[in-house]
Design an enzyme around this catalytic site. Structure first.
Site, PDB file in Angstrom:
ATOM      1  N   VAL A  60      -2.966  -2.553  -6.639  1.00 34.01           N
ATOM      2  CA  VAL A  60      -3.922  -2.467  -7.730  1.00 34.01           C
ATOM      3  C   VAL A  60      -3.257  -2.394  -9.102  1.00 34.01           C
ATOM      4  CG1 VAL A  60      -4.126   0.064  -7.830  1.00 34.01           C
ATOM      5  CG2 VAL A  60      -6.129  -1.361  -8.316  1.00 34.01           C
ATOM      6  N   TYR A  61      -1.967  -2.099  -9.169  1.00 32.25           N
ATOM      7  CA  TYR A  61      -1.306  -1.971 -10.466  1.00 32.25           C
ATOM      8  C   TYR A  61      -1.312  -3.307 -11.206  1.00 32.25           C
ATOM      9  CZ  TYR A  61       0.605   2.553  -8.879  1.00 32.25           C
ATOM     10  OH  TYR A  61       0.767   3.842  -8.410  1.00 32.25           O
ATOM     11  N   SER A  62      -1.947  -3.308 -12.372  1.00 29.42           N
ATOM     12  CA  SER A  62      -2.026  -4.503 -13.219  1.00 29.42           C
ATOM     13  C   SER A  62      -2.489  -5.719 -12.429  1.00 29.42           C
ATOM     14  CB  SER A  62      -0.674  -4.770 -13.896  1.00 29.42           C
ATOM     15  OG  SER A  62      -0.325  -3.703 -14.747  1.00 29.42           O
ATOM     16  N   LYS A  88       1.042   0.174  -1.952  1.00 33.60           N
ATOM     17  CA  LYS A  88      -0.135   0.946  -1.540  1.00 33.60           C
ATOM     18  C   LYS A  88      -1.350   0.045  -1.399  1.00 33.60           C
ATOM     19  CE  LYS A  88       1.482   4.601  -4.623  1.00 33.60           C
ATOM     20  NZ  LYS A  88       1.980   3.692  -5.686  1.00 33.60           N
TER      21      LYS A  88
END
Length: 322
Positions: A60-62, A88
């Site tokens: 989900v990061y960026s 993750k």
């Protein structure tokens, strides 16, 4: 750099894990303060050259671009077998009812997307980003077990949740002969110590390695109280994590750092590394100095008197970060 076993496994990890939420395209996702690829690569290379072998990111990061940037840098600067790569799953990656969560469909879909973005055929540690209350824990744990058995992950880990939830997941896996979590990535630092009540004793008893996120409390432990940064002005989640009374702890960090003649980050990280259950704090780095401070903290030994001064002002508070 020092290395330690991750919990009761045979896996060696560096005492500092480079948190890669900092690296990603600022116009993708909700983290407007991230560094683009050109700015990220020198920091990843610096970490590798200093002996950091443990890297943590998330799908989900960026909007997936963190995985892409980290994957390309590690392929260029490191040998895959010499690093421990973690990501993750759970956060929303697309619209629709199956675009997030820990269902079998979501896990099987997202591990393949993560591997594609990272440019590898496996991750060393695949972590659930949070507990999914809308999916039976049996479904989640069996799917994670199948990911491991398919060779797409070597180990599995969990992140912030209640101790009873973590215990339930571990019991479910053990009961069925499925893969159990070997790590817990939780919210733990000088300003937030509620994990000491139940989660940390549980991890110690069960041989689970602890990988604290926000070890510097979103940077609050490294600067004067009330000072703001580009990240803090956009960090709605982080703004809800700490209390006004935490100022006394920050002031204690400041005094000890001044007496020692070291940056405040080194003192705060040295305290965390001193905790028995902690394997490796997840340290974000947007500047070379951030990596240098993390490295120095590994060798900084605080006295019992200094530890008491740091811990004494703590005020118990409601659980947060889940």
């Amino acid at each position: 750099m020092q290395y330690v076993k991750l919990g009761s496994t045979g896996l060696d990890v560096s005492r500092i894990c480079l948190g890669c939420m900092t690296y990603g395209l600022p116009d993708r996702g909700t983290h407007k303060w991230t560094l683009d690829e050109e700015a990220s690569r020198p920091l990843i290379r610096q970490a590798l050259e200093a002996g950091i072998t443990f890297f943590d990111t998330a799908n989900v990061y960026s909007d997936g671009t963190s995985e892409e940037i980290v994957g390309r840098a590690l392929r260029d600067f490191a040998r895959r077998d010499e690093i421990v790569l973690a990501t993750k799953v759970n956060g929303r990656m697309r619209p629709g009812p199956n675009g997030a969560g820990l269902s079998r469909k979501a896990i099987m879909t997202e591990i393949d997307h993560s591997l594609r973005r990272l440019g590898t055929d496996h991750v060393d540690l695949y972590q659930i980003h949070r507990y999914d209350h809308d999916t039976p824990v049996e479904e989640t744990m069996e799917a994670l077990h199948d990911v491991v058995k398919a060779g797409k992950a070597r180990y599995i880990g969990a992140s912030s949740m209640y101790a009873w939830e973590f215990s339930k997941a571990q019991y479910t896996a053990e009961r069925h002969g499925w893969t159990k979590f070997v790590s817990m990535q939780n919210h733990y630092n000088l300003l937030y110590r509620e994990e000491e009540r139940e989660m940390l004793p549980l991890c110690a008893d069960q041989g689970v390695g602890v990988l604290p996120w926000s070890p510097l409390a979103r940077g609050r432990l490294t600067r004067d109280w009330g000072a703001v940064t580009e990240r803090s002005t956009h960090d709605d989640f982080g703004s809800r994590l700490y209390l006004e009374s935490d100022r006394a702890i920050v002031e204690a960090v400041t005094r000890i750092a001044a007496d020692r003649g070291v940056p405040r980050a080194q003192v705060a990280l040295a305290w965390l590394l001193r905790q028995d259950t902690v394997a490796a704090p997840i340290v974000g780095a947007a500047k070379p100095q951030h990596i240098e401070d993390a490295l120095a903290a590994v060798d900084l030994e605080l006295s019992d008197k200094e530890v008491e001064e740091l811990q004494q002002p703590y005020t118990p508070r409601a659980v947060s970060g889940h």
